[in-house]
Structure formats: structure tokens, C-alpha cells
Design a protein around this motif. Structure first.
Motif, PDB file in Angstrom:
ATOM      1  N   PHE A   8       0.783  -1.210   0.131  1.00 51.42           N
ATOM      2  CA  PHE A   8       0.192  -0.132   0.206  1.00 51.42           C
ATOM      3  C   PHE A   8       0.875   1.295   0.060  1.00 51.42           C
ATOM      4  O   PHE A   8       0.210   2.363  -0.033  1.00 51.42           O
ATOM      5  N   GLU A   9       2.226   1.178   0.008  1.00 52.10           N
ATOM      6  CA  GLU A   9       3.045   2.301   0.004  1.00 52.10           C
ATOM      7  C   GLU A   9       3.133   2.604  -1.223  1.00 52.10           C
ATOM      8  O   GLU A   9       2.891   2.163  -2.359  1.00 52.10           O
ATOM      9  N   THR A  10       3.537   4.166  -1.522  1.00 50.48           N
ATOM     10  CA  THR A  10       3.732   4.686  -3.079  1.00 50.48           C
ATOM     11  C   THR A  10       4.977   4.204  -3.584  1.00 50.48           C
ATOM     12  O   THR A  10       6.014   4.205  -2.902  1.00 50.48           O
ATOM     13  N   HIS A  11       4.974   3.695  -5.029  1.00 53.66           N
ATOM     14  CA  HIS A  11       6.134   3.420  -5.716  1.00 53.66           C
ATOM     15  C   HIS A  11       6.441   4.769  -6.550  1.00 53.66           C
ATOM     16  O   HIS A  11       5.574   5.004  -7.321  1.00 53.66           O
ATOM     17  N   SER A  12       7.573   4.700  -6.865  1.00 49.13           N
ATOM     18  CA  SER A  12       7.931   5.530  -7.927  1.00 49.13           C
ATOM     19  C   SER A  12       8.314   4.899  -9.135  1.00 49.13           C
ATOM     20  O   SER A  12       9.282   3.794  -9.262  1.00 49.13           O
ATOM     21  N   PHE A  13       7.705   4.985 -10.360  1.00 52.51           N
ATOM     22  CA  PHE A  13       7.714   4.268 -11.551  1.00 52.51           C
ATOM     23  C   PHE A  13       9.335   4.817 -12.114  1.00 52.51           C
ATOM     24  O   PHE A  13       9.444   5.781 -12.158  1.00 52.51           O
TER      25      PHE A  13
END
Length: 126
Positions: free
Chosen positions: A114-119
């Protein structure tokens, strides 16, 4: 400052326009408002993200794989969830697509966190 705000506004407006265009396109072709299409796109993007970061695929390989996955997912949703209730009342169709939205969102959270990922950057960068 003003130019930056204008560019940001155009970018945000373009994303809203694409989302609206997707909703209208799906509605006009199938007479169903699919509220799960955002989550389906998010899941396909996570497939591309995972193949790029964990399996070392190039951007274009991950892009093609994500498109293939999105096509298969769209086929499954249409064939097994939408088509059987095609002639049901509109409220039933809305409930099914809202349920699909929650299910796909939950599966994505379970599978990818559920954490934010950077593409990853497409062209040279960090």
C-alpha cells in the motif's frame, strides 16, 4: 511561477480528460459505466513496474506485457462479470463495477503493498 502553474494545470486537466474519455468510450460501446477501469489500469501499471524493477525488463518489454495483461484482464471482466448481467437494471451494473473496483484495489494492495512506488525513469535518470 505562473508558467509552472499553467503547465501543471494543463497536465492535470489532460489526465482528467483522458479518464473521462475512457469512461465515455466504455459506456458508449457497452452501455456500462465501469468504475473499475482506474483500478484495472493501476494493476496493469503495477505489472509493468514489477517487471521493470524485479525482472530487469526494458521499458518497451514491460509496456507490451502490461498491454497484453490489460487486454486479458479486460476480457475476463467483460466475459465473466459484465456480460452475464448485461440486461440487469443499471443499479446492478453499477454495484458490480464498484465491487470489482474494491476487489482489484484490495488485490493490488495485497500483492504490491500500500506504499507509494516511483515508476522507473523511461529515459536515463534516477
Amino acid at each position: 511561477m505562473l508558467l509552472q502553474q499553467l503547465i501543471s494545470g494543463f497536465a492535470t486537466g489532460g489526465l482528467y480528460a483522458l479518464a473521462a474519455l475512457g469512461l465515455v468510450l466504455i459506456y458508449k460501446t457497452s452501455d456500462v459505466v465501469n468504475f473499475a477501469q482506474g483500478e484495472m489500469a493501476m494493476f496493469s501499471t503495477f505489472i509493468a513496474y514489477t517487471t521493470m524493477t524485479s525482472y530487469g525488463m526494458s521499458y518497451w518489454e514491460a509496456f507490451i506485457l502490461a498491454l497484453l495483461f490489460a487486454s486479458v484482464l479486460g476480457f475476463i471482466v467483460e466475459r465473466f462479470f459484465i456480460r452475464p448481467i448485461q440486461n440487469a437494471p443499471v443499479l446492478s451494473l453499477l454495484i458490480v463495477t464498484l465491487g470489482l473496483m474494491m476487489i482489484v484495489n484490495g488485490i493490488a494492495g495485497w500483492a504490491f503493498g500500500f506504499e507509494t512506488h516511483s515508476f522507473p525513469a523511461i529515459v536515463g535518470g534516477n
